[in-house]
Design an enzyme around this catalytic site. Structure first.
Site, PDB file in Angstrom:
ATOM      1  N   ASP A 163       0.851  -1.192   0.000  1.00  8.85           N
ATOM      2  CA  ASP A 163       0.000   0.000   0.000  1.00  8.85           C
ATOM      3  C   ASP A 163       0.881   1.233   0.000  1.00  8.85           C
ATOM      4  OD1 ASP A 163      -3.290   0.190   0.850  1.00  8.85           O
ATOM      5  OD2 ASP A 163      -2.131   2.052   0.717  1.00  8.85           O
TER       6      ASP A 163
ATOM      7  N   TYR B 127     -13.369   6.017 -13.672  1.00  8.99           N
ATOM      8  CA  TYR B 127     -13.401   4.830 -12.806  1.00  8.99           C
ATOM      9  C   TYR B 127     -14.009   3.646 -13.552  1.00  8.99           C
ATOM     10  CZ  TYR B 127     -14.353   1.934  -8.713  1.00  8.99           C
ATOM     11  OH  TYR B 127     -14.400   0.912  -7.813  1.00  8.99           O
TER      12      TYR B 127
ATOM     13  N   LYS C  25     -12.147   0.094 -14.638  1.00 10.20           N
ATOM     14  CA  LYS C  25     -12.577  -1.216 -14.148  1.00 10.20           C
ATOM     15  C   LYS C  25     -13.000  -2.125 -15.305  1.00 10.20           C
ATOM     16  CE  LYS C  25     -11.983  -0.811  -9.657  1.00 10.20           C
ATOM     17  NZ  LYS C  25     -11.101  -1.727  -8.905  1.00 10.20           N
TER      18      LYS C  25
ATOM     19  N   THR D  89     -15.052   1.391   2.837  1.00 10.33           N
ATOM     20  CA  THR D  89     -13.725   1.410   2.225  1.00 10.33           C
ATOM     21  C   THR D  89     -13.258   2.848   2.107  1.00 10.33           C
ATOM     22  OG1 THR D  89     -14.403   1.764  -0.057  1.00 10.33           O
ATOM     23  CG2 THR D  89     -14.467  -0.503   0.743  1.00 10.33           C
TER      24      THR D  89
END
Ligand code: ZN
Length: 658
Positions: free
Chosen positions: A442, A555, A559, A591
């Site tokens: 990360d 986005y 994806k 999240t």
């Protein structure tokens, strides 16, 4: 070796014999030169009372499952001393009978089972009895001139030849005591096994142990100095992954392969005679249940590990066929230690904890072997004697303890990107809980601590930095031996706004992180995944792919591209057994992507409240990160062994998709 006895610490026991027993047991346990990982045992004899208040003599002896380094009072079950001694007078006593009778003699039947050496502790008349498998002493007995050396060094000890531990050994000591007693002796030296010391006070028993072992250490160090000048050379990580896969296939389950390339491990592996001296046998036979009798030797071409493992298995079958006497079932034929020519020593096991045990034993063993060679030759017990202990029911019982159902990812090695929070972190938790060793990447440095808390490894890594990604993948393979599971989860949600108004910098950043960086990560990991055990890639897509919404083009496009990337990878990698599947979560609000602001504006866009927005799926259920993580762990497991190229929604059901 110096005595670690400390008057102040001992004084805190206030003369309580069992407390003193705990204290010096821990002193012994703290030194790996004396005992390792549950080895050795200690006892104390005290006057006590039974349930009815009647006086009796009790033997507190180490219970199985306890380690001297960390033992506490409950680690010493109490046995009725008189009857325990009487067992030594029997002509013979089967393991089953001994186990049952010792249990019957326990004052508290709920206490842990006593050590297999309980009878021996009982027959030694002194109150405190200490027993270790000290490397130095055993090294001297593992020598062609061992008898003479030991006789010279230990004129004040009773010296006994090797016999099987348990009743046979207790009987041997009992017979010797009937003949000559122990009054003139400081200790008992058991060839190929260890040392007993004893006294009526804790300090003398402990310090006699230190003194006897120091004699052996001095004898060795006067004649031999270990050479440790060999630096590790660059490791061929693909070759390491090949060794791991070959061993895992032989074992029939995923194994970790932890390379020790410390200078002394490399120096040993580089000895021209290593294949010969490393395969004569262990320091003491009770190591055999952890390490098998001999290690695998890997040398030559990178591909040779497969045939070396196959040969190891054939040799093991021959060893079993030669020595098996009763209706024994053969154990698995895979090695636990591999000596990798010029590179070091590899500890092989299903868990990191067991790898550490194996690695410690390997380190002590190579030191003992080389000292032994310098002192006239490394000469261990025969293969038959080692076999007898390897297949001894009481030793096997130690291994079986706690073995239940095998977790789905035991021995697997997983790499998860975007691991600091949300779906990535929960995935790490699920995989770790299912037995995998997990490395989390990360850009957020908190991943280092959060993954360490899971028993894994967190690496601060920006997935846009190619060099950092390569280093992270290499470090994973170097530490654990390979890579089986790649979870591509790192992603950002930026670039709100219409196609017309899309900010170019946001667009490029979303495509770079969500799509291009995933392709780069896959590209670096695939060579290792090919050599993995039931290897799988899981890509975190989005419900957006099949049901896009307005205002999130970057986005959604990233994806969708990711999904297509995964489908192509599934086609390319299927012939090599690497499965690639996509998970499409929707509306996972716990999240990092979903700030309160994003949530509010999305709800507004659909004209509903935030609460209704969260559960606007057919099942009316809120999707949590952990729900997605569980699906990822399942798809990466053998439950989905026959599935690749699939897209699995975790979205509560969506009418626009169905
Ligand atoms: Zn022992």
């Amino acid at each position: 070796m110096d005595s670690q006895w400390n008057e102040e610490d001992a004084g805190q026991c206030n003369g309580d014999d069992l407390a003193l027993r705990v204290y010096t047991s821990r002193l012994l346990g703290a030194d790996a030169r004396l005992v390792m990982h549950g080895g050795g045992n200690t006892s104390v004899k005290v006057h006590g009372r039974d349930f009815f208040g009647r006086e009796l003599d009790l033997l507190y002896v180490k219970g199985s499952g306890w380690d001297l380094a960390t033992i506490e009072k409950p680690g010493f079950p109490a046995l009725r001393l008189e009857e325990t001694c009487m067992l030594a007078e029997l002509e013979r006593l089967s393991d089953v009978d001994m186990t049952r009778e010792l249990r019957a003699l326990m004052v508290d039947p709920g206490a842990p089972a006593p050590s297999v050496e309980a009878i021996l502790h009982a027959v030694i008349p002194h109150r405190f009895v200490d027993h270790t498998h000290a490397d130095a002493v055993v090294t001297l007995t593992n020598n062609p001139q061992g008898d003479a050396i030991i006789a010279e060094l230990y004129p004040d000890c009773l010296i006994l030849p090797y016999v099987m531990p348990g009743f046979v050994l207790a009987k041997q000591v009992w017979v010797a005591l009937q003949e000559e007693g122990l009054q003139s002796y400081k200790g008992i030296i058991l060839a190929h096994h260890g040392v007993f010391t004893f006294a009526d006070d804790a300090r003398t028993a402990y310090e006699n142990m230190i003194e006897l072992v120091t004699r052996a250490e001095a004898y060795i160090s006067e004649r031999y100095a270990p050479a440790r000048d060999r630096a590790a050379s660059a490791v061929d990580l693909l070759a390491l992954a090949r060794i791991r896969r070959a061993v895992s296939e032989q074992r029939g389950e995923a194994q970790l392969a932890v390379l020790d390339d410390s200078s002394d491990a490399v120096a040993f592996a580089a000895r021209p005679d290593v294949a010969e001296i490393a395969t004569r046998g262990p320091i003491t036979p009770d190591h055999v249940i952890r390490t098998k009798r001999i290690p695998l030797i890997v040398e030559g071409e990178p591909d040779s590990s497969v045939s070396a493992v196959a040969q190891f298995a054939r040799d093991y079958e021959a060893y079993f066929a030669e020595h098996a006497t009763e209706n024994l079932t053969m154990l698995d034929t895979a090695p636990r230690i591999a000596i990798w020519r010029d590179h070091g020593s590899i500890a092989i096991s299903s868990t990191l904890k067991d790898c550490r045990v194996v690695s410690d034993i390997a380190r002590h063993t190579r030191a003992a072997i080389q000292a032994g060679e310098a002192l006239g030759g490394w000469d261990t017990l025969s293969a038959g004697e080692i076999f007898e202990l390897e297949y001894w029911s009481l030793e096997q019982a130690k291994l079986k303890k706690g073995s239940g159902e095998t977790p789905a990812h035991l021995g697997k090695i997983a790499l998860v990107s975007g691991a600091a929070s949300g779906i990535g972190y929960q995935t790490c938790r699920e995989l770790a809980a299912a037995g995998a060793v997990v490395v989390g990447l990360d850009v957020d440095a908190s991943v280092v601590v959060s993954l360490a808390d899971l028993g894994g490894v967190g690496i601060e890594c920006d997935v846009l930095d190619d060099a950092a990604v390569i280093a992270a993948v290499n470090s994973t393979v170097k530490q654990f031996g390979g890579l089986d599971i790649l979870v591509c989860n790192a992603g950002v949600f930026l670039g709100q706004g219409s196609v017309e108004e899309m900010n170019i910098a946001d667009w490029e950043r979303v495509i770079a992180i969500n799509l291009t960086a995933t392709q780069r990560l896959m590209s670096v990991a695939i060579p290792f995944l090919r050599l993995g055990v039931s290897p799988a890639i899981v890509v975190v897509g989005s419900r957006n792919v099949s049901a896009p919404g307005p205002g999130a083009s970057a986005y959604s496009v990233s994806k969708a591209g990711l999904t297509q990337l995964a489908r192509v990878a599934a086609l390319e990698l299927a012939p090599e057994g690497v499965r690639v599947n996509v998970i499409h979560p929707d509306a996972v609000f716990d999240t990092g992507l979903w700030t309160g602001e994003v949530l509010a504006s999305s709800a507004q866009r659909y004209g509903v409240s935030v609460e209704n927005y969260k559960t606007r799926n057919l099942l009316g259920t809120e999707i949590r990160a952990v729900d997605v993580a569980r699906m990822i762990a399942a798809v990466a497991s053998d439950l989905f062994a026959a599935t690749t190229g699939a897209q699995v929604p975790v979205d509560g059901g969506n009418d626009r998709v169905i």
